[in-house]
Design a protein around this motif. Structure first.
Motif, PDB file in Angstrom:
ATOM      1  N   THR A  74      40.923  42.804  49.655  1.00 55.90           N
ATOM      2  CA  THR A  74      41.571  41.772  48.849  1.00 55.90           C
ATOM      3  C   THR A  74      43.051  42.088  48.788  1.00 55.90           C
ATOM      4  O   THR A  74      43.468  43.216  49.078  1.00 55.90           O
ATOM      5  N   ASP A  75      43.855  41.095  48.420  1.00 56.43           N
ATOM      6  CA  ASP A  75      45.301  41.304  48.382  1.00 56.43           C
ATOM      7  C   ASP A  75      45.787  41.817  47.037  1.00 56.43           C
ATOM      8  O   ASP A  75      46.849  42.412  46.938  1.00 56.43           O
ATOM      9  N   HIS A  76      44.987  41.589  45.969  1.00 56.15           N
ATOM     10  CA  HIS A  76      45.352  42.035  44.626  1.00 56.15           C
ATOM     11  C   HIS A  76      44.204  41.720  43.688  1.00 56.15           C
ATOM     12  O   HIS A  76      43.333  40.900  43.991  1.00 56.15           O
ATOM     13  N   GLY A  77      44.192  42.351  42.532  1.00 59.88           N
ATOM     14  CA  GLY A  77      43.240  41.976  41.502  1.00 59.88           C
ATOM     15  C   GLY A  77      43.719  40.738  40.761  1.00 59.88           C
ATOM     16  O   GLY A  77      44.875  40.327  40.874  1.00 59.88           O
ATOM     17  N   ASN A  78      42.805  40.156  40.003  1.00 58.77           N
ATOM     18  CA  ASN A  78      43.165  38.985  39.203  1.00 58.77           C
ATOM     19  C   ASN A  78      42.201  38.869  38.024  1.00 58.77           C
ATOM     20  O   ASN A  78      40.993  38.731  38.205  1.00 58.77           O
TER      21      ASN A  78
ATOM     22  N   ALA B  79      38.924  52.845  51.743  1.00 56.15           N
ATOM     23  CA  ALA B  79      40.198  53.271  51.169  1.00 56.15           C
ATOM     24  C   ALA B  79      40.495  52.497  49.904  1.00 56.15           C
ATOM     25  O   ALA B  79      39.929  51.425  49.661  1.00 56.15           O
ATOM     26  N   LEU B  80      41.396  53.051  49.117  1.00 50.46           N
ATOM     27  CA  LEU B  80      42.046  52.322  48.041  1.00 50.46           C
ATOM     28  C   LEU B  80      43.437  51.945  48.508  1.00 50.46           C
ATOM     29  O   LEU B  80      44.093  52.709  49.224  1.00 50.46           O
ATOM     30  N   MET B  81      43.901  50.770  48.089  1.00 47.19           N
ATOM     31  CA  MET B  81      45.192  50.270  48.560  1.00 47.19           C
ATOM     32  C   MET B  81      46.096  49.902  47.395  1.00 47.19           C
ATOM     33  O   MET B  81      45.682  49.189  46.473  1.00 47.19           O
ATOM     34  N   ASP B  82      47.315  50.380  47.445  1.00 50.43           N
ATOM     35  CA  ASP B  82      48.368  50.015  46.487  1.00 50.43           C
ATOM     36  C   ASP B  82      48.912  48.664  46.913  1.00 50.43           C
ATOM     37  O   ASP B  82      49.345  48.481  48.055  1.00 50.43           O
ATOM     38  N   THR B  83      48.941  47.694  45.993  1.00 46.80           N
ATOM     39  CA  THR B  83      49.245  46.307  46.361  1.00 46.80           C
ATOM     40  C   THR B  83      50.626  45.813  45.932  1.00 46.80           C
ATOM     41  O   THR B  83      50.890  44.615  45.998  1.00 46.80           O
ATOM     42  N   ALA B  84      51.516  46.686  45.515  1.00 47.48           N
ATOM     43  CA  ALA B  84      52.806  46.254  44.967  1.00 47.48           C
ATOM     44  C   ALA B  84      53.639  45.472  45.984  1.00 47.48           C
ATOM     45  O   ALA B  84      53.477  45.622  47.201  1.00 47.48           O
TER      46      ALA B  84
ATOM     47  N   ASP C 294      45.743  36.139  35.060  1.00 49.82           N
ATOM     48  CA  ASP C 294      46.739  36.338  36.117  1.00 49.82           C
ATOM     49  C   ASP C 294      46.500  37.636  36.872  1.00 49.82           C
ATOM     50  O   ASP C 294      45.629  38.439  36.521  1.00 49.82           O
ATOM     51  N   HIS C 295      47.337  37.845  37.888  1.00 50.21           N
ATOM     52  CA  HIS C 295      47.198  38.993  38.775  1.00 50.21           C
ATOM     53  C   HIS C 295      47.379  40.304  38.015  1.00 50.21           C
ATOM     54  O   HIS C 295      48.027  40.354  36.970  1.00 50.21           O
ATOM     55  N   SER C 296      46.840  41.368  38.601  1.00 57.60           N
ATOM     56  CA  SER C 296      46.968  42.700  38.024  1.00 57.60           C
ATOM     57  C   SER C 296      47.439  43.672  39.103  1.00 57.60           C
ATOM     58  O   SER C 296      47.424  43.362  40.293  1.00 57.60           O
TER      59      SER C 296
ATOM     60  N   ALA D  91      40.302  48.407  69.677  1.00 58.87           N
ATOM     61  CA  ALA D  91      39.808  47.124  69.191  1.00 58.87           C
ATOM     62  C   ALA D  91      40.336  46.007  70.082  1.00 58.87           C
ATOM     63  O   ALA D  91      41.537  45.756  70.126  1.00 58.87           O
ATOM     64  N   LYS D  92      39.422  45.335  70.750  1.00 54.16           N
ATOM     65  CA  LYS D  92      39.795  44.147  71.514  1.00 54.16           C
ATOM     66  C   LYS D  92      40.027  42.982  70.567  1.00 54.16           C
ATOM     67  O   LYS D  92      40.938  42.170  70.767  1.00 54.16           O
ATOM     68  N   ASN D  93      39.197  42.898  69.524  1.00 52.77           N
ATOM     69  CA  ASN D  93      39.286  41.836  68.525  1.00 52.77           C
ATOM     70  C   ASN D  93      39.465  42.440  67.139  1.00 52.77           C
ATOM     71  O   ASN D  93      39.037  43.569  66.879  1.00 52.77           O
ATOM     72  N   ILE D  94      40.074  41.667  66.252  1.00 49.26           N
ATOM     73  CA  ILE D  94      40.211  42.071  64.851  1.00 49.26           C
ATOM     74  C   ILE D  94      39.845  40.889  63.964  1.00 49.26           C
ATOM     75  O   ILE D  94      40.348  39.778  64.161  1.00 49.26           O
ATOM     76  N   ILE D  95      38.962  41.128  63.015  1.00 50.12           N
ATOM     77  CA  ILE D  95      38.642  40.131  61.995  1.00 50.12           C
ATOM     78  C   ILE D  95      38.988  40.742  60.649  1.00 50.12           C
ATOM     79  O   ILE D  95      38.423  41.768  60.258  1.00 50.12           O
ATOM     80  N   LEU D  96      39.940  40.150  59.945  1.00 52.07           N
ATOM     81  CA  LEU D  96      40.330  40.623  58.623  1.00 52.07           C
ATOM     82  C   LEU D  96      39.846  39.624  57.591  1.00 52.07           C
ATOM     83  O   LEU D  96      40.248  38.466  57.609  1.00 52.07           O
ATOM     84  N   LEU D  97      38.974  40.078  56.698  1.00 56.68           N
ATOM     85  CA  LEU D  97      38.405  39.214  55.662  1.00 56.68           C
ATOM     86  C   LEU D  97      39.027  39.562  54.317  1.00 56.68           C
ATOM     87  O   LEU D  97      39.044  40.728  53.906  1.00 56.68           O
ATOM     88  N   VAL D  98      39.534  38.529  53.635  1.00 58.75           N
ATOM     89  CA  VAL D  98      40.255  38.704  52.374  1.00 58.75           C
ATOM     90  C   VAL D  98      39.612  37.867  51.275  1.00 58.75           C
ATOM     91  O   VAL D  98      39.605  36.638  51.352  1.00 58.75           O
ATOM     92  N   SER D  99      39.082  38.525  50.276  1.00 65.76           N
ATOM     93  CA  SER D  99      38.666  37.806  49.072  1.00 65.76           C
ATOM     94  C   SER D  99      39.871  37.806  48.145  1.00 65.76           C
ATOM     95  O   SER D  99      40.120  38.776  47.426  1.00 65.76           O
ATOM     96  N   ASP D 100      40.621  36.738  48.184  1.00 66.18           N
ATOM     97  CA  ASP D 100      41.910  36.685  47.486  1.00 66.18           C
ATOM     98  C   ASP D 100      41.722  36.828  45.973  1.00 66.18           C
ATOM     99  O   ASP D 100      40.890  36.153  45.371  1.00 66.18           O
ATOM    100  N   GLY D 101      42.492  37.720  45.365  1.00 63.99           N
ATOM    101  CA  GLY D 101      42.445  37.879  43.916  1.00 63.99           C
ATOM    102  C   GLY D 101      41.156  38.495  43.409  1.00 63.99           C
ATOM    103  O   GLY D 101      40.732  38.214  42.291  1.00 63.99           O
ATOM    104  N   MET D 102      40.550  39.356  44.207  1.00 62.68           N
ATOM    105  CA  MET D 102      39.264  39.957  43.832  1.00 62.68           C
ATOM    106  C   MET D 102      39.470  41.283  43.099  1.00 62.68           C
ATOM    107  O   MET D 102      39.777  42.297  43.713  1.00 62.68           O
ATOM    108  N   SER D 103      39.299  41.281  41.808  1.00 60.56           N
ATOM    109  CA  SER D 103      39.278  42.528  41.060  1.00 60.56           C
ATOM    110  C   SER D 103      37.992  43.293  41.376  1.00 60.56           C
ATOM    111  O   SER D 103      37.008  42.708  41.856  1.00 60.56           O
TER     112      SER D 103
END
Length: 471
Positions: free
Chosen positions: A325-329, A86-91, A430-432, A41-53
């Protein structure tokens, strides 16, 4: 083996041959893995929908299918088998339920830190954030967001700081580190008249060679020759549903997709490549407020940014796109009932967020005026009891939960009322601790395992770009 062959031979599915489909194709490797297997990868674009359950992702797709007759861009990538998933553990280090600072820092540093910290370990050790690592390797680096650019998620890729709340200090660090494209809200952390120390950080950016823009019309000033700072709101950008209903806002404030396109265009010709984080930060804020139209339309706006990134990557063939996303909410979802379809479809008539509507009410608002406001802005017919219930919060100044609910507005009470008319329910404000979705397209995507810890994403990006973790 003979029995197995005989089984397939005798099935009607095999008899249909290629006229339908091969069910085993569902389990084949994503198309992108075959195309990009031996590329970096020459470039990386990381898209985050913050708090997306997961319910938020599902509702956006259902809504788009029902209203426009097509899937969301994110789900379409799954349907077309173009991504590794993938599924990601967010602890975090301090809790099974993370905040955005610790979640982003797991990606930024490769270590789990305590909630509230930005790339500072549990014993006070400072970790070098990943965007600084890529800058040291000669790449351009940037972030775009719908919340303050100094907020937890963009900051977690850029700086090390004991507290995510040190946003004035983070603004100064951005100047020192000279990131190439930083766009979002947060003027109050840059402008002298709003900062506590009265420093004019915005002027300092200009003096140090940055192109500083305040409105979408100034996009034409952006070039690949100078770093850019775009600040389009005092705090967070307006919710999409409010933005699209206001011609003035549409003219002045860019969408997340528009910022994403500008950031890519500003960095795409750099010989060493670029890294870009794209955050739909107000998806999280909407979830904290149980604000369904704000949540739904900001998620769809995020999906537009996904399309921008994927379109570029498919043409470029050297770009890894990660969507997550970084975590559910708040874990929203459409609840079963005879009128669920009709009720959920009614969200198409919402012209404003709950935040906008509730801020327009006061202790002097009458029941009739309250009913009229909701009829005008959301096509909701409040009965007298519901209107009176909402207005008691203004008359008694009762407290309501919500991280971004500084005015103690009755978000939860309104969400409970709306549930009868939208069929959308929430489990909290709140977050989950949910495991969350990760999708990857492009060179390096084949390294994504089906289940990861959030810290793994740090090393995944380094591996995809073939950057050694020696700093």
């Amino acid at each position: 083996m003979t029995n197995r062959r005989q089984f397939f031979k005798n099935t009607s599915l095999l008899g249909l041959g290629g006229l339908l489909f091969n069910p085993l194709e569902v389990f084949s490797a994503p198309t992108s893995e075959n195309i990009f297997k031996n590329k970096k990868a020459k470039n990386i674009i990381l898209l985050v929908s913050d708090g997306m359950s997961s319910g938020t992702l599902s509702m956006a797709n259902i809504f788009k299918e029902r209203m426009l007759g097509k899937s969301s861009h994110w789900i379409q990538l799954y349907q077309d088998n173009l991504v590794s998933r993938a599924l990601m553990d967010t602890a975090s280090a301090s809790s099974i339920i993370t905040d955005s600072a610790a979640a982003g820092s797991s990606w930024g540093s490769g270590f789990r830190v305590n909630n509230g910290s930005l790339n500072v370990g549990v014993n006070g050790e400072e970790y070098l954030p990943i965007w600084q690592k890529f800058k040291k390797k000669g790449k351009k680096a940037g972030c775009v967001t719908t919340v303050p650019i100094t907020h937890a998620t963009p900051a977690s890729f850029c700086v090390s700081e004991k507290s995510r709340n040190s946003q004035e200090k983070i603004a100064e660090q951005y100047l020192q580190l000279r990131f190439d494209v930083m766009m979002g809200g947060g003027y109050k952390y840059f402008g002298a008249e709003l900062r506590e120390d009265k420093k004019d950080i915005l002027s300092d950016f200009k003096k140090n060679g940055f192109t500083v823009i305040r409105e979408k019309s100034e996009f034409s000033q952006i070039s690949s020759e100078k770093p850019v700072l775009g600040i389009f709101a005092e705090d967070g950008l307006p919710y999409t549903v409010d933005h699209q209903s206001n011609p003035e806002l549409k003219n002045k404030v860019p969408t997340l997709a528009e910022m994403t396109q500008q950031a890519i265009d500003a960095m795409k010709d750099h010989t060493q490549g670029f890294v870009l984080q794209v955050e739909a930060g107000k998806v999280d804020w909407a979830a904290h407020g149980n604000d369904i139209s704000a949540l739904l339309f900001d998620q769809l706006a995020f999906d537009d940014a996904v399309k921008v990134a994927i379109d570029f990557a498919q043409k470029d063939q050297e770009t890894l796109v990660i969507i997550t996303t970084d975590h559910g909410n708040a874990n929203p979802g459409v609840i079963y009932g005879k009128e669920a379809n009709k009720n959920f479809d009614s969200l198409q008539y919402f012209k404003h967020s709950n935040d906008f509507v509730l801020q327009s009410l006061t202790e002097k608002t009458s029941v009739a005026e309250c009913q009229d406001v909701f009829k005008t802005t959301q096509q909701i017919q409040l009965n007298t009891d519901d209107a009176q219930q909402l207005l008691t919060y203004y008359q008694k100044a009762e407290s309501e939960n919500g991280v971004y609910n500084y005015k103690k507005l009755p978000f939860k009470a309104l969400a409970d009322i709306q549930k009868k008319q939208t069929s959308v329910g929430w489990i909290s404000m709140d977050h989950s601790a949910d495991h969350v979705e990760v999708a990857a397209y492009g060179p390096g995507s084949q390294f994504l395992k089906p289940f990861i810890r959030n810290t793994d994403l740090h090393y995944f990006m380094l591996q995809a770009a073939e950057v050694e973790n020696k700093f």
